[in-house]
Design a protein around this motif. Structure first.
Motif, PDB file in Angstrom:
ATOM      1  N   LEU A 260       5.877  -0.558   8.976  1.00 28.12           N
ATOM      2  CA  LEU A 260       5.012  -0.620   7.794  1.00 28.12           C
ATOM      3  C   LEU A 260       5.837  -0.824   6.528  1.00 28.12           C
ATOM      4  N   GLU A 261       7.014  -0.208   6.489  1.00 29.59           N
ATOM      5  CA  GLU A 261       7.902  -0.417   5.340  1.00 29.59           C
ATOM      6  C   GLU A 261       8.361  -1.872   5.272  1.00 29.59           C
ATOM      7  N   SER A 262       8.621  -2.433   6.445  1.00 30.18           N
ATOM      8  CA  SER A 262       9.082  -3.826   6.462  1.00 30.18           C
ATOM      9  C   SER A 262       7.996  -4.789   5.972  1.00 30.18           C
ATOM     10  N   LEU A 263       6.739  -4.334   6.020  1.00 31.87           N
ATOM     11  CA  LEU A 263       5.640  -5.180   5.511  1.00 31.87           C
ATOM     12  C   LEU A 263       5.475  -5.020   4.001  1.00 31.87           C
ATOM     13  N   GLY A 264       6.298  -4.166   3.415  1.00 33.63           N
ATOM     14  CA  GLY A 264       6.221  -3.989   1.961  1.00 33.63           C
ATOM     15  C   GLY A 264       5.326  -2.835   1.538  1.00 33.63           C
ATOM     16  N   ASN A 265       5.212  -1.832   2.382  1.00 33.99           N
ATOM     17  CA  ASN A 265       4.431  -0.647   2.011  1.00 33.99           C
ATOM     18  C   ASN A 265       5.363   0.504   1.673  1.00 33.99           C
ATOM     19  N   GLU A 266       4.837   1.432   0.847  1.00 27.64           N
ATOM     20  CA  GLU A 266       5.572   2.666   0.594  1.00 27.64           C
ATOM     21  C   GLU A 266       5.021   3.707   1.564  1.00 27.64           C
ATOM     22  N   VAL A 267       5.887   4.249   2.409  1.00 28.35           N
ATOM     23  CA  VAL A 267       5.404   5.142   3.479  1.00 28.35           C
ATOM     24  C   VAL A 267       6.091   6.491   3.385  1.00 28.35           C
ATOM     25  N   TRP A 268       5.297   7.555   3.451  1.00 32.35           N
ATOM     26  CA  TRP A 268       5.879   8.904   3.409  1.00 32.35           C
ATOM     27  C   TRP A 268       5.398   9.757   4.569  1.00 32.35           C
TER      28      TRP A 268
ATOM     29  N   VAL B  45      -2.603  12.185  -2.816  1.00 27.47           N
ATOM     30  CA  VAL B  45      -3.838  11.913  -3.577  1.00 27.47           C
ATOM     31  C   VAL B  45      -3.988  10.434  -3.943  1.00 27.47           C
ATOM     32  N   LYS B  46      -2.864   9.755  -4.028  1.00 25.62           N
ATOM     33  CA  LYS B  46      -2.950   8.335  -4.409  1.00 25.62           C
ATOM     34  C   LYS B  46      -2.926   7.399  -3.203  1.00 25.62           C
ATOM     35  N   ALA B  47      -2.726   7.964  -2.007  1.00 26.96           N
ATOM     36  CA  ALA B  47      -2.496   7.117  -0.830  1.00 26.96           C
ATOM     37  C   ALA B  47      -3.702   6.248  -0.488  1.00 26.96           C
ATOM     38  N   ASP B  48      -3.418   5.043   0.000  1.00 23.71           N
ATOM     39  CA  ASP B  48      -4.477   4.124   0.435  1.00 23.71           C
ATOM     40  C   ASP B  48      -4.858   4.395   1.884  1.00 23.71           C
ATOM     41  N   VAL B  49      -3.850   4.791   2.672  1.00 18.42           N
ATOM     42  CA  VAL B  49      -4.087   4.981   4.111  1.00 18.42           C
ATOM     43  C   VAL B  49      -3.389   6.251   4.583  1.00 18.42           C
ATOM     44  N   GLY B  50      -4.082   6.978   5.455  1.00 22.81           N
ATOM     45  CA  GLY B  50      -3.453   8.128   6.112  1.00 22.81           C
ATOM     46  C   GLY B  50      -3.343   7.837   7.600  1.00 22.81           C
ATOM     47  N   ILE B  51      -2.182   8.131   8.176  1.00 27.93           N
ATOM     48  CA  ILE B  51      -1.995   7.850   9.601  1.00 27.93           C
ATOM     49  C   ILE B  51      -1.647   9.141  10.334  1.00 27.93           C
ATOM     50  N   SER B  52      -2.331   9.356  11.452  1.00 27.18           N
ATOM     51  CA  SER B  52      -2.040  10.552  12.263  1.00 27.18           C
ATOM     52  C   SER B  52      -1.913  10.163  13.724  1.00 27.18           C
ATOM     53  N   GLY B  53      -1.464  11.115  14.502  1.00 27.72           N
ATOM     54  CA  GLY B  53      -1.537  10.973  15.950  1.00 27.72           C
ATOM     55  C   GLY B  53      -2.748  11.760  16.411  1.00 27.72           C
TER      56      GLY B  53
ATOM     57  N   LYS C  16       0.841  -1.208   0.000  1.00 26.83           N
ATOM     58  CA  LYS C  16       0.000   0.000   0.000  1.00 26.83           C
ATOM     59  C   LYS C  16       0.879   1.261   0.000  1.00 26.83           C
ATOM     60  N   LEU C  17       0.218   2.352  -0.360  1.00 26.54           N
ATOM     61  CA  LEU C  17       0.867   3.654  -0.241  1.00 26.54           C
ATOM     62  C   LEU C  17       0.301   4.328   1.010  1.00 26.54           C
ATOM     63  N   VAL C  18       1.182   4.631   1.950  1.00 26.88           N
ATOM     64  CA  VAL C  18       0.741   5.177   3.240  1.00 26.88           C
ATOM     65  C   VAL C  18       1.344   6.563   3.435  1.00 26.88           C
ATOM     66  N   VAL C  19       0.505   7.518   3.819  1.00 25.53           N
ATOM     67  CA  VAL C  19       1.035   8.849   4.142  1.00 25.53           C
ATOM     68  C   VAL C  19       0.815   9.105   5.624  1.00 25.53           C
ATOM     69  N   MET C  20       1.804   9.720   6.244  1.00 25.97           N
ATOM     70  CA  MET C  20       1.733   9.926   7.690  1.00 25.97           C
ATOM     71  C   MET C  20       1.799  11.400   8.037  1.00 25.97           C
ATOM     72  N   ALA C  21       0.966  11.775   9.005  1.00 25.04           N
ATOM     73  CA  ALA C  21       1.071  13.113   9.573  1.00 25.04           C
ATOM     74  C   ALA C  21       2.033  12.963  10.743  1.00 25.04           C
TER      75      ALA C  21
ATOM     76  N   PRO D 197      -7.043  10.110   1.916  1.00 24.38           N
ATOM     77  CA  PRO D 197      -7.117   8.657   1.677  1.00 24.38           C
ATOM     78  C   PRO D 197      -8.427   8.052   2.206  1.00 24.38           C
ATOM     79  N   PRO D 198      -8.828   6.913   1.677  1.00 21.19           N
ATOM     80  CA  PRO D 198     -10.096   6.297   2.110  1.00 21.19           C
ATOM     81  C   PRO D 198     -10.061   5.751   3.540  1.00 21.19           C
ATOM     82  N   ILE D 199      -8.883   5.524   4.058  1.00 17.82           N
ATOM     83  CA  ILE D 199      -8.787   5.007   5.435  1.00 17.82           C
ATOM     84  C   ILE D 199      -7.903   5.925   6.264  1.00 17.82           C
ATOM     85  N   HIS D 200      -8.404   6.294   7.437  1.00 18.01           N
ATOM     86  CA  HIS D 200      -7.612   7.098   8.370  1.00 18.01           C
ATOM     87  C   HIS D 200      -7.405   6.289   9.650  1.00 18.01           C
TER      88      HIS D 200
END
Lengths: 398, 318
Positions: free
Chosen positions: A122-130, A194-202, A103-108, A229-232
């Motif tokens: 998450l990177e170790s699981l094979g995701n692209e994380v920014w 815009v392409k991210a599958d998941v957004g992660i925040s604190g 997945k493509l994951v973006v983080m706040a 992203p569709p999932i937060h």
């Protein structure tokens, strides 16, 4: 996560010899100290508000276990999916399970994410994380850790930052213009968000009465990450829970003010996933924002800390990082004087709570006991007393 | 960098063995008072806690630690400090910084004469002017600190002490705010001589030329013991124009001293930052603490003068 105090001492020594590191810190800490000092002198209402917030946090910590339960129920009521993670590993497992791989994951920017080592996992699981906060992105590109709670790349000069962006993001930047660098990062990250599958925040705070998460920022990256992203997924340490929504907003205002950001550029209140009922009153989730909101409540030593009268005081912390900028030691070491995520006065105590009190205690010997942190903490945490307590714990263990 | 854990261990061993964080001849603590012929018993007792007298030794040790700290790149120096503990640091002590010994003696003598001018007669416990144990407390060595504190308290009580007049912020803080939490039945009243002078009204010789001085608040006086206005008032009474640095009073900035034994390099960096800030206001810097004095003086260059408040007030300014 583990860490070793002697290793940290060696890194501190390296930092003392690094003139660029010292210069960047000197500049940032002076600017920050003066800005907050002027802000508080000009707006006395903020000093009043921080006293009120200290009271709110005191009462919250006194009833923390009950608040966790209330928050859990309130999150369910707004159709957010709550989880309770006992430790860092459980938090990684829950979030890893939600994200999956490829997945493509973006983080706040989130110190809780740094605490549990989320990005690397998450990177170790094979995701692209920014990372999308500029400072945190620089830390990601450097392969280091956040050097301050709210300004993670405080140790970098513009030259270092521009070099990293040019080299690691493959963008051509000419000269030393910070504006150009910001523009380049904006374009790069927009493409990812815009392409991210998941957004992660604190979260800066979580209101137990409504299940609302409060996030304060100036870049607007959090708004994008939590709404595009569709999932937060929000990772929220349990000490961030306060009784009401109004309490939570007050916490965010004080947190921003004590980092020098006032008025806060953005405060987001997120209570449940995005939805619409505009057609025939049929509620559909995932209108323009995420269709799913997952909230992982993180314990990781916090509930245990309730049993130690001094460590318990730390749970009031609103992570403004004021004590770091005011500390005569921290301004030469940044978070290298600390554990895997947190550093400086409050950071050593958080390291004790979330990782290892003995190793944190060994690092506490560098505390001057000067009490500037105590005097500058908006929620009146007796930091120097707690650090001395950690020294005692370390000396008893040896 | 030194391994702080080794340094802590050495300090712990030394206090057990000698009663001081490092070996010092006992006489070095009270020999300054011999010519004054103060009573060795009494209810109002001058108690220095030996901190001023230890300062010339500390300065000398820090110089030597500094050489060790900088002699190897990080990793090696960390191991090297193991050698330090096997030597028991005693080998490191050659002699106190000579010029500082006489400065300290003049400071302490001036304090007694200032108290006399305020009509306060103090007794002095000589051999029982023991180290307060402040470093043990600061390093979190609670059990040893408690043991040491009980000894100090008993010795002072045996000499009839009721009111302790202290001379530095660390000893003031430890005796007034910390001892009561560690020593059962502790009943000593504690006042810094600056508080006593301000309360009693001391007749100060007005410096005719006066001049501008900048005040450096020690952390413990300013943030923990509320000794903030007294030194300013006394300096103004003595005819000085007291200037404030950017960070002063409750938000004063540390001199770096408390970590000088763990990392002399960083302590020096902190002292430099502070010295530059003070110097912006005046080239004459008034200190209220021996640790601040030694640390700021160690980084002072050119026409900057660092001077203890007792010397300024007593007109014994060099």
């Amino acid at each position: 996560m583990t860490f070793n105090a002697l290793q940290a001492y060696q890194e501190i020594w390296g930092a003392l010899l690094d003139e660029e590191f010292q210069e960047a810190l000197r500049r940032a800490s002076t600017i920050s100290q003066v800005r907050v000092e002027e802000l508080l002198a000009e707006r006395r209402e903020l000093v009043e508000l921080c006293r009120e917030v200290a009271g709110i946090k005191r009462r919250s910590i006194d009833t923390l276990e009950e608040l966790v339960e209330r928050a859990y129920r309130s999150l369910e009521a707004v159709r957010a999916k709550p989880y309770l993670a006992g430790d860092a590993e459980e938090a990684r497992r829950i979030i890893g399970g939600l994200v999956g791989s490829g997945k493509l994951v973006v983080m706040a920017k989130s110190m809780a994410a740094a605490e549990v080592g989320l990005r690397g996992y998450l990177e170790s699981l094979g995701n692209e994380v920014w990372e999308t906060d500029l400072g945190e992105l620089l830390v990601q590109l450097e392969g280091s850790k956040p050097m301050h709670t709210t300004t993670p790349a405080v140790h970098m000069t513009r030259y270092k930052a521009i070099k990293l962006i040019s080299e690691k993001l493959g963008v051509k930047l000419k000269g030393d213009s910070v504006e150009e660098a910001v523009k380049a990062v904006r374009e790069f990250l927009r493409g990812k968000i815009v392409k991210a599958d998941v957004g992660i925040s604190g979260a800066n705070a979580l209101a137990a009465d409504t299940g609302a998460i409060i996030l304060v920022e100036n870049e607007s990256n959090i708004r994008l990450v939590t709404s595009t992203p569709p999932i937060h997924i929000a990772l929220v340490p349990v000490d961030k829970i306060v009784p009401t929504l109004l309490d939570a907003v007050k916490v965010a205002i004080v947190q921003a003010a004590y980092t020098g950001l006032y008025p806060p550029t953005y405060i987001s209140i997120i209570a449940g996933p995005s939805s619409t009922a505009d057609i025939e009153r049929v509620r559909v989730y995932g209108a323009q924002g995420p269709r799913e909101l997952h909230v992982v409540l993180l314990d990781n030593g916090r509930l245990k800390a309730l049993k130690d009268p001094l460590l318990k005081e730390q749970l009031r912390c609103i992570r403004c990082g004021r004590c770091q900028y005011e500390c005569p030691v921290w301004v030469h070491t940044a978070n290298k004087w600390g554990g895997p995520a947190y550093g400086g006065p409050m950071g050593l105590v958080w390291t004790a709570i979330t990782v290892d009190p003995i190793e944190a205690g060994k690092l506490s010997y560098l505390c001057l006991g000067c009490g500037r942190c105590d005097a500058s903490c908006p929620v009146e945490i007796p930091l120097s007393t707690i650090l001395r307590h950690l020294k005692t714990m370390a000396s008893r263990s040896s | 960098m030194l391994n702080p854990l080794d340094v802590v261990k050495v300090i712990e061993d030394n206090v057990r063995r000698y009663g001081f964080p490092f070996p010092v001849p006992r006489e070095a603590v009270y020999s300054w008072a011999k010519p004054l012929r103060l009573l060795d018993r009494g209810s109002t007792m001058l108690y220095t806690g030996a901190l001023y007298q230890l300062t010339p030794y500390i300065a000398s040790i820090v110089e030597q630690l500094s050489a060790i700290e900088g002699s190897r790149v990080s990793g090696l120096a960390l191991k090297l400090s193991g050698i330090l503990s096997s030597l028991g640091v005693s080998r490191l002590i050659v002699r106190p910084k000579g010029d500082m010994v006489s400065v300290v003696e003049r400071i302490l003598t001036s304090i007694v004469s200032l108290l006399e001018r305020a009509e306060v007669k103090v007794a002095y416990p000589y051999e029982d002017d023991m180290y307060s144990g402040v470093l043990l407390y600061d390093l979190g060595l609670d059990e040893l600190f408690k043991e040491h504190a009980v000894k100090v308290y008993r010795a002072l009580k045996s000499r009839g002490a009721e009111l302790l007049v202290t001379v530095d912020p660390h000893t003031t803080h430890i005796m007034r705010s910390v001892y009561p939490r560690y020593v059962d039945g502790y009943d000593l009243e504690v006042k810094s001589y600056l508080e006593v002078l301000a309360e009693r009204g001391v007749r100060l010789v007005r410096e005719p030329s006066g001049g501008k001085v900048v005040i450096h608040d020690p952390c413990l006086y300013a943030r923990f013991e509320n000794v903030v206005e007294q030194p300013r008032m006394l300096l103004r009474t003595a005819g000085f124009d007291v200037l404030e640095p950017r960070r002063s009073r409750k938000m004063t900035y540390c001199c770096g001293g408390p970590i000088e034994g763990l990392t002399p390099k960083m302590a020096k960096m902190i002292a430099k930052t502070r010295l530059e800030e003070l110097r912006e206001k005046s080239g004459t810097i008034v200190t209220l603490c021996p640790i601040c004095y030694a640390n700021l003086r160690a980084v002072a260059e050119g026409d900057v003068e660092v001077i203890d408040i007792a010397l300024v007030l007593s007109g014994a300014k060099p």
